[in-house]
Design an enzyme around this catalytic site. Structure first.
Site, mmCIF file in Angstrom:
data_model
loop_
_atom_site.group_PDB
_atom_site.id
_atom_site.type_symbol
_atom_site.label_atom_id
_atom_site.label_comp_id
_atom_site.label_asym_id
_atom_site.label_seq_id
_atom_site.Cartn_x
_atom_site.Cartn_y
_atom_site.Cartn_z
ATOM 1 N N ASN A 1 1.171 4.795 7.577
ATOM 2 C CA ASN A 1 -0.261 4.976 7.377
ATOM 3 C C ASN A 1 -1.027 3.697 7.710
ATOM 4 O O ASN A 1 -0.449 2.681 8.085
ATOM 5 C CB ASN A 1 -0.516 5.415 5.934
ATOM 6 C CG ASN A 1 -1.770 6.228 5.769
ATOM 7 O OD1 ASN A 1 -2.806 5.921 6.332
ATOM 8 N ND2 ASN A 1 -1.687 7.288 4.972
ATOM 9 N N HIS B 1 5.343 -19.804 2.569
ATOM 10 C CA HIS B 1 5.337 -21.269 2.599
ATOM 11 C C HIS B 1 6.483 -21.735 1.723
ATOM 12 O O HIS B 1 6.926 -21.021 0.829
ATOM 13 C CB HIS B 1 4.016 -21.831 2.058
ATOM 14 C CG HIS B 1 2.848 -21.554 2.939
ATOM 15 N ND1 HIS B 1 2.543 -22.319 4.023
ATOM 16 C CD2 HIS B 1 1.919 -20.567 2.905
ATOM 17 C CE1 HIS B 1 1.471 -21.836 4.626
ATOM 18 N NE2 HIS B 1 1.076 -20.766 3.965
ATOM 19 N N ARG C 1 13.483 7.112 -12.622
ATOM 20 C CA ARG C 1 14.236 8.372 -12.725
ATOM 21 C C ARG C 1 15.093 8.573 -11.485
ATOM 22 O O ARG C 1 14.881 7.953 -10.449
ATOM 23 C CB ARG C 1 13.328 9.566 -12.939
ATOM 24 C CG ARG C 1 12.475 9.917 -11.758
ATOM 25 C CD ARG C 1 11.725 11.202 -11.965
ATOM 26 N NE ARG C 1 11.819 11.918 -10.698
ATOM 27 C CZ ARG C 1 11.386 13.107 -10.474
ATOM 28 N NH1 ARG C 1 10.831 13.792 -11.406
ATOM 29 N NH2 ARG C 1 11.501 13.654 -9.295
#
Length: 187
Positions: free
Chosen positions: A86, A117, A185
């Site tokens: 997306n 960094h 779950r």
């Protein structure tokens, strides 16, 4: 006629602009672009078959772009076949990022295989940050606004909930969510 004009002015010209701005020379595969894509770095970026970049009817379609950076000469980003990503996605590889086949990725997701960094104060500007490969295995679904950090493997068929920050490995066939993400779950 108006729809075609809008597409040319607000989508196609932006796609063309970002193609011109791209600096990565080692690119293989041709994804379907619905949103602009900027490819940067000295490393390799490869796309499998049937990769879709951007979603028209989704947030940030007209305002964001897709960013991939394979920073160094040996850096690599691999996106498998049948992956749909997306709007507003970014991935920065100092070593390697792999997105397995059939992955589905929501808007505003980010994957980084490095610290950005160096963490030591005296080396933050000049030092080389730590890096560790990221592997997203096949059939993974990342919700919107997910961030995946260095050294993580997300197991096959797993789902990562919206807004999660993944800092540790996620096993196969689970749903994980939160900051930091944890398994909530089994599937």
């Amino acid at each position: 006629m108006l729809a075609k004009l809008k597409n040319i002015l607000f989508v196609r010209l932006r796609i063309w602009k970002y193609q011109l701005l791209s600096t990565c020379k080692q690119v293989s595969g041709k994804p379907t672009l619905h949103q602009p894509m900027l490819l940067a770095g000295e490393g390799k970026i490869s796309f499998g078959k049937n990769v879709q970049i951007g979603v028209v009817n989704s947030p940030n379609f007209y305002t964001h772009y897709f960013y991939l950076e394979a920073r160094g000469k040996y850096s690599e980003i691999i996106i498998g076949s049948n992956v749909s990503i997306n709007n507003g996605f970014s991935a920065v590889a100092f070593s390697k990022i792999v997105i397995g086949k059939n992955a589905l990725i929501g808007f505003n997701c980010a994957i980084v295989d490095n610290d950005g960094h160096h963490l030591a104060v005296e080396e933050r500007v000049t030092g080389k940050p730590e890096s560790a490969e990221v592997w997203i295995l096949e059939n993974v679904f990342l919700g919107n606004n997910v961030t995946i950090l260095k050294g993580v493997t997300i197991g096959k068929n797993s789902v990562i909930g919206n807004g999660s920050v993944v800092t540790k490995d996620i096993p196969d066939n689970v749903v994980a969510a939160g900051n930091p993400a944890r398994v909530i779950r089994n599937l």
